[in-house]
Scaffold this motif. Structure first.
Motif, PDB file in Angstrom:
ATOM      1  N   PHE A   2       8.240   8.259  14.394  1.00  0.00           N
ATOM      2  CA  PHE A   2       8.041   9.062  15.507  1.00  0.00           C
ATOM      3  C   PHE A   2       8.064  10.332  14.711  1.00  0.00           C
ATOM      4  N   ASP A   3       7.738  10.636  13.451  1.00  0.00           N
ATOM      5  CA  ASP A   3       7.722  11.915  12.930  1.00  0.00           C
ATOM      6  C   ASP A   3       6.198  12.506  12.771  1.00  0.00           C
ATOM      7  N   GLY A   4       5.377  11.675  13.157  1.00  0.00           N
ATOM      8  CA  GLY A   4       4.013  12.109  13.308  1.00  0.00           C
ATOM      9  C   GLY A   4       3.322  12.513  11.958  1.00  0.00           C
ATOM     10  N   ASP A   5       3.822  11.891  10.740  1.00  0.00           N
ATOM     11  CA  ASP A   5       3.278  12.466   9.562  1.00  0.00           C
ATOM     12  C   ASP A   5       2.056  11.448   9.393  1.00  0.00           C
ATOM     13  N   GLN A   6       0.962  12.171   9.247  1.00  0.00           N
ATOM     14  CA  GLN A   6      -0.379  11.920   8.871  1.00  0.00           C
ATOM     15  C   GLN A   6      -0.286  10.758   7.795  1.00  0.00           C
TER      16      GLN A   6
END
Ligand code: DAH
Length: 366
Positions: free
Chosen positions: A338-342
């Motif tokens: 859920f960090d949204g790290d690409q």
């Protein structure tokens, strides 16, 4: 030939020979510009005697018009040529390779939910949903957890300060189980649903995030027993992990909303230091991993949902979608989900065109 006629002739032939729009513009300035030679002649008209003017003015004017017309015609020709050139050079080449697939990918949680929907659709289940902002009646009471039930305390619930019109406390649902109640009340029986979705608990470490995903399952019909439960979960897990050697172990457990309740464990084996699901957990070097909670739906729950428990019974289960994704696709840390790290998404994401199918495999097509 007069000077004027000479001037006009040479102008017209130079215009005809002009190579491009720039050369043409230079000629326009040379003849018709402010300092142009024909413009200069025009200026002499004012100084002529009336007789001379009568004779000369129309000729000079005629020369001017002829040169201006020739320039305009040549200009049109250049523009038409330019358009032709553009049309030829900018033609769409349909034989070129198509541009690459759009950037962006399907999150592993969405992918796993799609896989679940595909597998359970094949078993006759439809997908049901419920609100993430719930009331405590659906989230707890109707699931046989009365106001003072100790299990409520175990859920680390996020409550809202306000109550709804009926005096129910509002909360972020702590599990997908309230969808059981909503589905039974809305649809009646028989029923076969799965309910994947977000749930919330005030909890945070490497294996817990305040928001996570569960999938609920519910079957209500006449003459349903534990054997149906075991077969259904086994069939699902074999299809999901794409292995025929999945072995289940049902352990007695307790949930307020099921009776009897079982904890379902899956056998694993050690493959190069990694726990891989499959095989009998009792075999040497193997083990059991707790995977999900399940059981026969408590008759009180069936009653709460408005059905007759002497006519209808069934089973239910609940399990973590994030955990399923971690087990199947090998991620270790739930928080990264859920960090949204690409970079993480590029690595673990799925192509939007890779739709899970039972015939082609529900897992990664890549
Ligand atoms: N709702 C339970 C939880 O979140 C999981 C669960 C257990 C769901 C047993 C069920 C069930 O439907 O039968 O911990």
């Amino acid at each position: 030939m007069t000077d004027l006629a000479n001037l006009q002739d040479s102008a017209l032939s130079r215009i005809a020979a002009a190579e491009d729009a720039d050369a043409l513009e230079a000629l326009r300035i040379e003849y018709l510009g402010k300092q142009g030679s024909i413009s200069a002649l025009m200026k002499t008209v004012g100084k002529m005697s009336p007789e001379e003017r009568q004779e000369q003015a129309p000729k000079i004017q005629g020369a001017r018009t002829a040169v201006a017309d020739a320039i305009a015609a040549r200009k049109d020709a250049f523009e038409a040529q330019e358009l032709e050139r553009k049309l030829a050079s900018e033609r769409l080449d349909l034989t070129l390779p198509a541009p690459g697939a759009p950037k962006g990918s399907v999150h592993p949680v969405s992918q796993v939910m799609d896989e679940l929907a595909e597998i359970f659709a094949d078993l006759g289940f439809s997908v049901a949903t419920g609100p993430e902002i719930e009331d405590d009646w659906h989230n707890f009471t109707a699931l046989n957890m009365a106001e003072t039930h100790p299990a409520r305390a175990m859920h680390d619930t996020f409550y809202f300060p306000d109550r709804d019109a009926d005096g129910n406390r509002m909360l972020l649902r702590t599990h997908t189980s309230p969808v059981q109640i909503r589905s039974m009340m809305k649809q009646g029986a028989p029923i076969r649903i799965i309910a994947p979705g977000r749930v919330y608990r005030s909890d945070s470490d490497a294996t817990h995030t305040p928001m996570f995903h569960q999938v609920e399952g519910l079957v209500i019909d006449r003459d349903i027993n534990l054997g149906h439960l075991k077969w259904t979960l086994e069939t699902f897990l074999k299809a999901f992990f794409e292995r025929d050697d999945i072995v289940l172990r049902l352990r007695p457990s307790y949930f307020p909303f099921t009776e009897p309740s079982v904890e379902v464990d899956v056998g694993w084996q050690d493959v190069n230091g990694r726990k891989v699901l499959g095989g009998d957990g009792d075999a040497p070097g193997h083990g059991w991993m707790e995977l999900l909670g399940s059981g026969m739906v408590n008759r009180r729950v069936i009653e709460f949902a408005g059905l007759d428990p002497d006519e209808w019974q069934g089973f239910a289960w609940g399990l973590g979608v994030d955990r399923l994704a971690m087990l199947k696709y090998g991620m270790d840390d739930l928080r990264a989900f859920f960090d949204g790290d690409q970079r993480w998404l590029d690595h673990y994401g799925f192509s939007p065109f890779d739709q899970p199918t039972l015939s082609a495999g529900v897992g990664a097509g890549a």
